[in-house]
Design an enzyme around this catalytic site. Structure first.
Site, mmCIF file in Angstrom:
data_model
loop_
_atom_site.group_PDB
_atom_site.id
_atom_site.type_symbol
_atom_site.label_atom_id
_atom_site.label_comp_id
_atom_site.label_asym_id
_atom_site.label_seq_id
_atom_site.Cartn_x
_atom_site.Cartn_y
_atom_site.Cartn_z
ATOM 1 N N GLY A 106 0.807 -1.221 0.000
ATOM 2 C CA GLY A 106 0.000 0.000 0.000
ATOM 3 C C GLY A 106 0.831 1.256 0.000
ATOM 4 C CG ASN A 107 2.258 5.403 1.353
ATOM 5 O OD1 ASN A 107 3.419 5.735 1.260
ATOM 6 N ND2 ASN A 107 1.302 6.296 1.455
ATOM 7 N N GLY A 140 5.495 4.307 -8.897
ATOM 8 C CA GLY A 140 6.214 3.046 -9.101
ATOM 9 C C GLY A 140 5.266 1.853 -9.034
ATOM 10 C CG HIS A 141 3.254 0.812 -5.407
ATOM 11 N ND1 HIS A 141 3.512 1.892 -4.608
ATOM 12 C CD2 HIS A 141 3.791 -0.259 -4.774
ATOM 13 C CE1 HIS A 141 4.158 1.500 -3.524
ATOM 14 N NE2 HIS A 141 4.350 0.199 -3.596
ATOM 15 C CE LYS A 188 13.223 1.938 -2.965
ATOM 16 N NZ LYS A 188 12.419 1.168 -2.046
ATOM 17 C CD GLN A 231 10.312 -7.545 -2.193
ATOM 18 O OE1 GLN A 231 10.188 -7.349 -0.991
ATOM 19 N NE2 GLN A 231 9.563 -6.891 -3.076
ATOM 20 C CB SER A 241 10.786 4.416 -1.333
ATOM 21 O OG SER A 241 10.588 3.775 -0.091
ATOM 22 C CB SER A 242 5.845 3.453 0.995
ATOM 23 O OG SER A 242 5.222 2.865 -0.122
HETATM 24 O O1 PAF Z 1 7.753 -5.036 -1.950
HETATM 25 C C1 PAF Z 1 6.824 -5.047 -1.122
HETATM 26 O O2 PAF Z 1 6.028 -4.110 -1.027
HETATM 27 C C2 PAF Z 1 6.666 -6.246 -0.196
HETATM 28 O O3 PAF Z 1 7.892 -6.714 0.227
HETATM 29 C C3 PAF Z 1 5.816 -7.353 -0.809
HETATM 30 C C4 PAF Z 1 6.469 -7.970 -2.039
HETATM 31 C C5 PAF Z 1 4.451 -6.821 -1.165
HETATM 32 C C6 PAF Z 1 5.625 -8.499 0.208
HETATM 33 O O4 PAF Z 1 5.015 -8.052 1.350
#
Ligand code: PAF
Length: 287
Positions: free
Chosen positions: A32-33, A37-38, A152, A156, A188-189
């Site tokens: 969220g937030n 980018g999202h 980013k 991960q 970034s949030s």
């Molecule tokens: O990148 C994120 O926002 C988080 O790490 C994710 C992939 C949603 C997992 O909670």
């Protein structure tokens, strides 16, 4: 209008109906937030699939003790409106008790050894186990054809790709380039935590990465000297660096002299805010 779903049974029913119609389904996990980018992740998902599920879940399992779980920005109504405008089909917003019905302490964990303890993993022990575990749950619930993540969080992204390969998940994993402010700062949030004075400095993380990338591309200094210089640039600007590292892009191991496909990654604190960023780099090769 985007459908808001909080219950697992309802989510499964919706995606099953899509699957029965042989729709191609994309998953975009978020906390969220949302920012530009999202929305770029959603845009990519919509280009590759006919249905898009966005998940919004501030996952407690990936926060290390003492981190910002309680103050992590939660802006649900704004996020819902943005996703509606972006054309996502379903917004899955589970409660913590829905995803972790037996609590967190004795929960099954998914670990990606090797990748999960270096760089950010060394400073945030258990963080990537939390990420891998929740992404496993979401992949199993939605069973998408593809899932989209941002570059980013490059470490991960590699953790998720490795996990998907090791556990034979069928979803393709797609990566989208980091969205940046005009001065280069990665969106970034957590930028919301920065004071005005810190905001004026934050872009220098990107500048340090660019300098390192350009040096690597034009000349052949040692990786260690580039890392030392990068760290010094951050400290001069007022950051406290966790790391500034040149790594092999494929697995984040220390590169051998013959490796040319590299990634430069950094994590640094500006006051109480920890920022991360990374850039692709190719090493100068003498002809
Ligand atoms: O990148 C994120 O926002 C988080 O790490 C994710 C992939 C949603 C997992 O909670």
């Amino acid at each position: 209008m985007i459908a808001r779903v909080a219950r697992i049974a309802e989510l499964k029913e919706i995606v099953k109906a899509w699957r029965d119609q042989t729709q191609r389904i994309a998953l975009v996990p978020t906390m969220g937030n949302l920012h530009r980018g999202h929305l770029a992740l959603v845009e990519r998902a919509r280009r590759l699939a006919s249905r898009t599920v966005v998940t919004l879940f501030v996952n407690p399992m990936q926060f290390v003790a003492g981190e910002d779980l309680d103050r992590y920005p939660r802006t649900f109504e704004q996020d819902r409106a943005l996703l509606d405008a972006a054309g996502a089909d379903v917004l899955f917003v589970p409660e913590v008790a829905t995803l972790y019905p037996n609590g967190l302490d004795r929960h099954t964990e998914v670990r990606v050894p090797g990748l999960d303890t270096l760089l950010c993993g060394a400073f945030r022990p258990g963080h990537f186990t939390g990420v891998a575990t929740v992404v496993t749950k979401l992949l199993n619930l939605v069973r998408p054809d593809l899932a989209v993540f941002g570059e980013k969080d490059y470490q991960q992204l590699l953790v998720i790709k490795r996990m998907v390969a090791d556990l034979w998940f069928e979803a393709e994993i797609h990566a989208v380039e980091t969205a940046r402010a005009p001065n280069g700062l990665a969106l970034s949030s957590r930028n919301a935590y920065l004071t005005e004075a810190e905001r004026a400095i934050a872009w220098r993380l990107y500048a340090a990465l660019c300098e390192a990338r350009d040096t690597l591309t034009r000349a052949a200094p040692s990786f260690q000297s580039i890392e030392r210089r990068g760290r010094a640039r951050l400290e001069e600007a007022g950051f406290q660096a966790d790391y500034f590292a040149v790594r092999r892009a494929s697995d984040l191991m220390e590169p051998a002299p013959e490796d040319s496909d590299l990634r430069i990654l950094a994590a640094a604190w500006l006051g109480k805010t920890r920022l991360i960023d990374n850039l692709a780099a190719r090493k100068f090769v003498e002809r």
